[in-house]
Design an enzyme around this catalytic site. Structure first.
Site, PDB file in Angstrom:
ATOM      1  N   CYS A   1       0.855  -1.183   0.000  1.00 15.34           N
ATOM      2  CA  CYS A   1       0.000   0.000   0.000  1.00 15.34           C
ATOM      3  C   CYS A   1       0.895   1.239   0.000  1.00 15.34           C
ATOM      4  O   CYS A   1       1.797   1.355   0.834  1.00 15.34           O
ATOM      5  CB  CYS A   1      -0.897  -0.018   1.232  1.00 15.34           C
ATOM      6  SG  CYS A   1      -1.845   1.505   1.469  1.00 15.34           S
TER       7      CYS A   1
ATOM      8  N   CYS B   1       0.545   3.255   3.574  1.00 13.10           N
ATOM      9  CA  CYS B   1       1.091   2.840   4.872  1.00 13.10           C
ATOM     10  C   CYS B   1       2.196   1.788   4.769  1.00 13.10           C
ATOM     11  O   CYS B   1       2.713   1.351   5.795  1.00 13.10           O
ATOM     12  CB  CYS B   1      -0.024   2.317   5.765  1.00 13.10           C
ATOM     13  SG  CYS B   1      -0.708   0.728   5.233  1.00 13.10           S
TER      14      CYS B   1
ATOM     15  N   CYS C   1      -6.953  -1.253   1.859  1.00 10.24           N
ATOM     16  CA  CYS C   1      -5.867  -1.733   2.701  1.00 10.24           C
ATOM     17  C   CYS C   1      -6.435  -1.966   4.100  1.00 10.24           C
ATOM     18  O   CYS C   1      -7.124  -1.105   4.644  1.00 10.24           O
ATOM     19  CB  CYS C   1      -4.750  -0.694   2.739  1.00 10.24           C
ATOM     20  SG  CYS C   1      -3.436  -1.068   3.914  1.00 10.24           S
TER      21      CYS C   1
ATOM     22  N   CYS D   1      -4.629   0.830   6.705  1.00  8.26           N
ATOM     23  CA  CYS D   1      -4.923   2.269   6.715  1.00  8.26           C
ATOM     24  C   CYS D   1      -6.262   2.618   6.080  1.00  8.26           C
ATOM     25  O   CYS D   1      -6.676   3.773   6.111  1.00  8.26           O
ATOM     26  CB  CYS D   1      -3.804   3.050   6.040  1.00  8.26           C
ATOM     27  SG  CYS D   1      -3.731   2.877   4.243  1.00  8.26           S
TER      28      CYS D   1
ATOM     29  N   CYS E   1      -8.189  -5.857  -9.343  1.00 10.74           N
ATOM     30  CA  CYS E   1      -7.783  -4.822 -10.294  1.00 10.74           C
ATOM     31  C   CYS E   1      -7.392  -3.585  -9.487  1.00 10.74           C
ATOM     32  O   CYS E   1      -8.250  -2.863  -8.981  1.00 10.74           O
ATOM     33  CB  CYS E   1      -8.961  -4.554 -11.223  1.00 10.74           C
ATOM     34  SG  CYS E   1      -8.558  -3.574 -12.661  1.00 10.74           S
TER      35      CYS E   1
END
Length: 142
Positions: free
Chosen positions: A57, A60, A105, A108, A128
């Site tokens: 991510c 984070c 995510c 976060c 995707c």
């Protein structure tokens, strides 16, 4: 037309104020991760990335996907047939008059993309993802 910001009441292990997110992220990453935007197809170099590695991510740094599950879906976005265990959470997305499953995510809450049931075996899923919402970390093996 003004953008509609999706408000989320959930809490996550990593939380920042809007100003802190804006300071930490590029404008494009902020648009996708915090405002549920979508980058243009075929605009991310991560779509064509083929080296072994891990995708995290961009908000984070939590590792979310392995190159071992990445494939070329032909859609113009980095696609995976499975996330790493516990790395993502999903939510219903009915924006634009469509029923989709949004992927966030789990650390976060950042918007990563959507998951669809038209992927390859073994899962049949296509995660995707927006490349701007991810960072790539090459490894000796994915």
């Amino acid at each position: 037309m003004p953008k509609v910001r999706h408000a989320r009441a959930e809490t996550f292990p990593v939380m920042h104020s809007d100003a802190e997110w804006r300071a930490a992220l590029s404008p494009d990453a902020y648009e996708v991760l915090r405002d549920q935007g979508t980058e243009a197809p075929f605009s991310s170099p991560l779509d064509m990335e083929t080296r072994p590695g891990l995708y995290a991510c961009a908000g984070c740094a939590q590792t979310a996907y392995s190159s071992t599950t990445k494939y070329d879906s032909g859609t113009g976005w980095p696609s995976f047939w499975a996330p790493l265990t516990g790395a993502v959470v999903t939510a219903s997305d009915t924006s634009f008059g469509m029923g989709r499953t949004e992927v966030h995510c789990s650390r976060c809450g950042g918007h990563l993309g959507h998951v669809f049931a038209d992927g390859p075996p073994p899962t049949g899923q296509r995660y995707c993802m927006n490349g701007v919402a991810l960072s790539f970390h090459p490894t000796a093996t994915g």
